[in-house]
Design a protein around this motif. Structure first.
Motif, PDB file in Angstrom:
ATOM      1  N   ASP A  12     -19.002  23.126   8.520  1.00  0.00           N
ATOM      2  CA  ASP A  12     -19.283  21.708   8.750  1.00  0.00           C
ATOM      3  C   ASP A  12     -19.132  20.866   7.480  1.00  0.00           C
ATOM      4  N   VAL A  13     -18.376  21.352   6.511  1.00  0.00           N
ATOM      5  CA  VAL A  13     -18.279  20.710   5.204  1.00  0.00           C
ATOM      6  C   VAL A  13     -17.881  19.236   5.284  1.00  0.00           C
ATOM      7  N   LYS A  14     -17.139  18.856   6.315  1.00  0.00           N
ATOM      8  CA  LYS A  14     -16.685  17.465   6.442  1.00  0.00           C
ATOM      9  C   LYS A  14     -17.640  16.601   7.262  1.00  0.00           C
ATOM     10  N   ASP A  15     -18.778  17.162   7.707  1.00  0.00           N
ATOM     11  CA  ASP A  15     -19.690  16.424   8.582  1.00  0.00           C
ATOM     12  C   ASP A  15     -21.148  16.601   8.152  1.00  0.00           C
ATOM     13  N   PRO A  16     -21.633  15.808   7.193  1.00  0.00           N
ATOM     14  CA  PRO A  16     -23.017  15.934   6.732  1.00  0.00           C
ATOM     15  C   PRO A  16     -24.053  15.759   7.847  1.00  0.00           C
ATOM     16  N   GLN A  17     -23.660  15.107   8.947  1.00  0.00           N
ATOM     17  CA  GLN A  17     -24.599  14.928  10.052  1.00  0.00           C
ATOM     18  C   GLN A  17     -24.698  16.174  10.930  1.00  0.00           C
ATOM     19  N   ALA A  18     -23.982  17.239  10.582  1.00  0.00           N
ATOM     20  CA  ALA A  18     -24.104  18.519  11.277  1.00  0.00           C
ATOM     21  C   ALA A  18     -25.132  19.416  10.581  1.00  0.00           C
ATOM     22  N   ALA A  19     -25.799  18.896   9.566  1.00  0.00           N
ATOM     23  CA  ALA A  19     -26.800  19.683   8.825  1.00  0.00           C
ATOM     24  C   ALA A  19     -27.919  20.123   9.767  1.00  0.00           C
ATOM     25  N   THR A  20     -28.552  21.224   9.403  1.00  0.00           N
ATOM     26  CA  THR A  20     -29.627  21.781  10.210  1.00  0.00           C
ATOM     27  C   THR A  20     -30.838  22.062   9.322  1.00  0.00           C
ATOM     28  N   GLY A  21     -31.953  22.369   9.963  1.00  0.00           N
ATOM     29  CA  GLY A  21     -33.154  22.750   9.237  1.00  0.00           C
ATOM     30  C   GLY A  21     -34.283  21.764   9.487  1.00  0.00           C
ATOM     31  N   THR A  22     -35.304  21.885   8.653  1.00  0.00           N
ATOM     32  CA  THR A  22     -36.479  21.032   8.761  1.00  0.00           C
ATOM     33  C   THR A  22     -36.964  20.652   7.377  1.00  0.00           C
ATOM     34  N   PHE A  23     -37.782  19.612   7.331  1.00  0.00           N
ATOM     35  CA  PHE A  23     -38.555  19.327   6.124  1.00  0.00           C
ATOM     36  C   PHE A  23     -39.929  18.865   6.568  1.00  0.00           C
ATOM     37  N   ARG A  24     -40.873  19.029   5.668  1.00  0.00           N
ATOM     38  CA  ARG A  24     -42.270  18.719   5.967  1.00  0.00           C
ATOM     39  C   ARG A  24     -42.858  17.957   4.792  1.00  0.00           C
ATOM     40  N   PHE A  25     -43.727  17.001   5.100  1.00  0.00           N
ATOM     41  CA  PHE A  25     -44.458  16.314   4.033  1.00  0.00           C
ATOM     42  C   PHE A  25     -45.872  16.055   4.508  1.00  0.00           C
ATOM     43  N   SER A  26     -46.777  16.025   3.551  1.00  0.00           N
ATOM     44  CA  SER A  26     -48.181  15.742   3.869  1.00  0.00           C
ATOM     45  C   SER A  26     -48.788  14.959   2.719  1.00  0.00           C
ATOM     46  N   HIS A  27     -49.814  14.159   3.058  1.00  0.00           N
ATOM     47  CA  HIS A  27     -50.518  13.355   2.062  1.00  0.00           C
ATOM     48  C   HIS A  27     -51.981  13.307   2.479  1.00  0.00           C
TER      49      HIS A  27
END
Length: 180
Positions: free
Chosen positions: A66-81
Motif C-alpha cells: 500500500d506504499v502509494k496509499d497512506p489511507q490504507a494504513a492499519t492499526g490503532t492508537f490510544r491516548f489518555s489524560h
C-alpha cells in the motif's frame, strides 16, 4: 548491422538479463520480504509540571503493498489524560499514516472511549521521533473539539515526552517517485 542497431540490441539484452537475475533473486530462498512502507509504534507519557498523567500509544502500519496509499494504513492508537479523579481515554482505528524522516502524522476514528463527545470523531496526532525525548502534537489543541479533522492532518509536535517513560519509533515512508 549498423552501430545504432547493435547498441539497441545490446541494451535490450542487458535489460532482459537484469530482469531475469532480479526475478531469480527475488524468488530464491532467503529473499527478504519488503519492509513495511511506514510505521509509528511505541508508548510514552507527556511531560507535565502538574500531576497530569497523559499517555499516548501507537501501533500504526502501512504495508509495503500500500506504499502509494497512506489511507490504507492499519492499526490503532490510544491516548489518555487523567488528573486526580478527572480524565478519560480514547482508542482510535487508524485511517491514515504519513511519515517523513523521523516525523509521523496519524489519524484515526475514535472507536472506544469514556468521553462521549469523541466517539466516532476523527483525531490526528503528530510525532517527532528524537530518540529518548520525543515530541508530540494533537489535532484538538486550541480548537473546537466538534470540528472534523481530515485524514492525515494534525498540529506540529509541540509537546515533550516525559524522560524515561518510553520511546516512539517512526519508520520513514519511502515515497515511490517515478524515475527521472
Amino acid at each position: 548491422m549498423n552501430r545504432r542497431t547493435k547498441l539497441a540490441a545490446l541494451a535490450v539484452a542487458l535489460l532482459i538479463t537484469a530482469g531475469a537475475a532480479g526475478s531469480a533473486t527475488a524468488a530464491g530462498e532467503g529473499a527478504k520480504a519488503p519492509r513495511e512502507a511506514a510505521a509509528l509504534t511505541g508508548t510514552a507519557k507527556l511531560y507535565r509540571v502538574a500531576s497530569d498523567d497523559i499517555t499516548f500509544s501507537f501501533d500504526a502500519h502501512l504495508a509495503a503493498k500500500d506504499v502509494k496509499d497512506p489511507q490504507a494504513a492499519t492499526g490503532t492508537f490510544r491516548f489518555s489524560h487523567y488528573k486526580g479523579d478527572w480524565g478519560g481515554y480514547a482508542v482510535a482505528k487508524v485511517d491514515c499514516l504519513l511519515t517523513g524522516g523521523k516525523v509521523a502524522v496519524v489519524t484515526g476514528v475514535v472507536t472506544d472511549t469514556d468521553l462521549p463527545h469523541l466517539k466516532g470523531k476523527r483525531v490526528g496526532i503528530s510525532v517527532h521521533d528524537q530518540g529518548k525525548r520525543d515530541r508530540l502534537g494533537y489535532s484538538w489543541v486550541g480548537r473546537n473539539a466538534d470540528l472534523e479533522v481530515p485524514p492525515c492532518l494534525s498540529s506540529a509536535p509541540f509537546e515533550r515526552t516525559k524522560a524515561g517513560t518510553g520511546d516512539f519509533h517512526v519508520t520513514p515512508w519511502e515515497v515511490p517517485y517515478p524515475a527521472e
